[in-house]
Design an enzyme around this catalytic site. Structure first.
Site, PDB file in Angstrom:
ATOM      1  N   GLY A 156       0.781  -1.235   0.000  1.00  0.00           N
ATOM      2  CA  GLY A 156       0.000   0.000   0.000  1.00  0.00           C
ATOM      3  C   GLY A 156       0.810   1.281   0.000  1.00  0.00           C
TER       4      GLY A 156
ATOM      5  CG  PHE B  85     -12.895   0.220   2.039  1.00  0.00           C
ATOM      6  CD1 PHE B  85     -12.168  -0.402   3.042  1.00  0.00           C
ATOM      7  CD2 PHE B  85     -12.557  -0.016   0.717  1.00  0.00           C
ATOM      8  CE1 PHE B  85     -11.113  -1.256   2.728  1.00  0.00           C
ATOM      9  CE2 PHE B  85     -11.505  -0.871   0.393  1.00  0.00           C
ATOM     10  CZ  PHE B  85     -10.786  -1.495   1.412  1.00  0.00           C
ATOM     11  CB  VAL B  86     -10.369   5.584   0.865  1.00  0.00           C
ATOM     12  CG1 VAL B  86     -11.367   6.576   1.428  1.00  0.00           C
ATOM     13  CG2 VAL B  86      -9.321   5.221   1.915  1.00  0.00           C
TER      14      VAL B  86
ATOM     15  CG  ASP C 156      -8.894   0.872   9.454  1.00  0.00           C
ATOM     16  OD1 ASP C 156      -9.712   1.614  10.016  1.00  0.00           O
ATOM     17  OD2 ASP C 156      -9.235  -0.215   8.935  1.00  0.00           O
TER      18      ASP C 156
ATOM     19  CG  ASP D 263      -5.703  -3.489  -1.763  1.00  0.00           C
ATOM     20  OD1 ASP D 263      -5.297  -3.001  -0.689  1.00  0.00           O
ATOM     21  OD2 ASP D 263      -6.110  -4.663  -1.853  1.00  0.00           O
TER      22      ASP D 263
ATOM     23  NE  ARG E  25      -2.081  -3.078  -3.949  1.00  0.00           N
ATOM     24  CZ  ARG E  25      -2.284  -3.202  -2.651  1.00  0.00           C
ATOM     25  NH1 ARG E  25      -2.313  -2.135  -1.881  1.00  0.00           N
ATOM     26  NH2 ARG E  25      -2.462  -4.389  -2.102  1.00  0.00           N
TER      27      ARG E  25
HETATM   28  P1  IMP Z   1      -4.904  -1.278  10.414  1.00  0.00           P
HETATM   29  O1  IMP Z   1      -3.966  -2.342  10.847  1.00  0.00           O
HETATM   30  O2  IMP Z   1      -6.322  -1.555  10.854  1.00  0.00           O
HETATM   31  O3  IMP Z   1      -4.479   0.115  10.764  1.00  0.00           O
HETATM   32  O4  IMP Z   1      -5.025  -1.368   8.869  1.00  0.00           O
HETATM   33  C1  IMP Z   1      -4.056  -0.955   8.067  1.00  0.00           C
HETATM   34  C2  IMP Z   1      -4.149  -1.670   6.738  1.00  0.00           C
HETATM   35  O5  IMP Z   1      -5.504  -1.970   6.367  1.00  0.00           O
HETATM   36  C3  IMP Z   1      -3.615  -0.730   5.706  1.00  0.00           C
HETATM   37  O6  IMP Z   1      -2.262  -1.028   5.437  1.00  0.00           O
HETATM   38  C4  IMP Z   1      -4.485  -1.029   4.509  1.00  0.00           C
HETATM   39  O7  IMP Z   1      -3.888  -2.046   3.745  1.00  0.00           O
HETATM   40  C5  IMP Z   1      -5.756  -1.601   5.045  1.00  0.00           C
HETATM   41  N1  IMP Z   1      -6.869  -0.627   5.035  1.00  0.00           N
HETATM   42  C6  IMP Z   1      -7.457  -0.038   6.090  1.00  0.00           C
HETATM   43  N2  IMP Z   1      -8.433   0.808   5.714  1.00  0.00           N
HETATM   44  C7  IMP Z   1      -8.445   0.760   4.372  1.00  0.00           C
HETATM   45  C8  IMP Z   1      -9.243   1.440   3.367  1.00  0.00           C
HETATM   46  O8  IMP Z   1     -10.138   2.266   3.625  1.00  0.00           O
HETATM   47  N3  IMP Z   1      -8.965   1.114   2.082  1.00  0.00           N
HETATM   48  C9  IMP Z   1      -7.999   0.216   1.720  1.00  0.00           C
HETATM   49  N4  IMP Z   1      -7.233  -0.420   2.620  1.00  0.00           N
HETATM   50  C10 IMP Z   1      -7.468  -0.160   3.925  1.00  0.00           C
HETATM   51 MG    MG Z   2      -2.196  -2.355   3.028  1.00  0.00          MG
END
Ligand code: IMP
Ligand code: MG
Length: 172
Positions: free
Chosen positions: A38, A146-147, A97, A153, A159
């Site tokens: 990402g 969700f973006v 996130d 992606d 991407r």
């Molecule tokens: P976290 O561990 O919950 O902070 O999630 C981080 C990972 O989730 C990021 O590296 C993204 O790959 C994925 N992610 C979280 N939210 C989104 C979104 O809105 N769109 C796409 N990928 C997301």
């Molecule tokens: Mg990711």
């Protein structure tokens, strides 16, 4: 899909971030560590907005969400990382996130003995945080939607979009 940030808005913000980081890390032995996949677009643009010497490396993280838009089990790999002992490390991802990905990676990288370890993301979903830490540097705070695009992606796709777009429920 609805545009949240245009390519021009992202470019302006990444330039600002790059200059801020260049001031913070001027004269320091800096390694940027991007989280695959990402962060690739952000890293590519950010390093060209940072007019100071630095090195780059990558780690992997995957939360195997498949067609789901919320994460499940997290797998990380730090294989192939260069020596980070005594270096300032900036861990870079596309989005914060829940924060679980960056928290887990930060813990692993910490064991490699960096002098300092901070995090930078393009997007911060402020309402979803499940860990104590917050990003040290971020581009934009966004609501819980969700973006995709600019490296982010949905099920491996989108991407390459130059903008950040919100996937509406009917797009999923
Ligand atoms: P976290 O561990 O919950 O902070 O999630 C981080 C990972 O989730 C990021 O590296 C993204 O790959 C994925 N992610 C979280 N939210 C989104 C979104 O809105 N769109 C796409 N990928 C997301
Ligand atoms: Mg990711």
């Amino acid at each position: 899909m609805r545009t949240l940030y245009t390519a021009a808005q992202i470019a302006d913000r990444v330039q600002e971030l790059g200059h801020e980081l260049a001031q913070v890390y001027a004269g320091r032995p800096l390694t940027l560590v991007g989280v695959l996949h990402g962060s690739v677009v952000l890293v590519a643009d950010l390093i060209r907005a940072m007019p100071i010497p630095h090195q780059i490396a990558f780690v992997r993280a995957s939360s195997y969400r498949g067609e789901a838009t919320t994460g499940s089990s997290l797998e990380t790999s730090l294989e192939g990382l260069p020596d980070l002992a005594g270096r300032d490390v900036l861990l870079i991802d596309d989005i914060f996130d829940t924060g679980r990905t960056l928290a887990a990676l930060a813990k692993s990288i910490h064991a490699h003995g960096p002098t300092s370890l901070r995090t930078a993301v393009l997007l911060w979903k402020v309402d979803r945080r499940e860990v104590a830490a917050t990003p040290d540097f971020y581009g934009f705070k966004i609501p819980d939607e969700f973006v995709v695009g600019y490296g982010l992606d949905y099920n491996g796709n989108y991407r390459n979009l130059p903008e950040i777009a919100v996937m509406e429920p009917e797009d999923l």
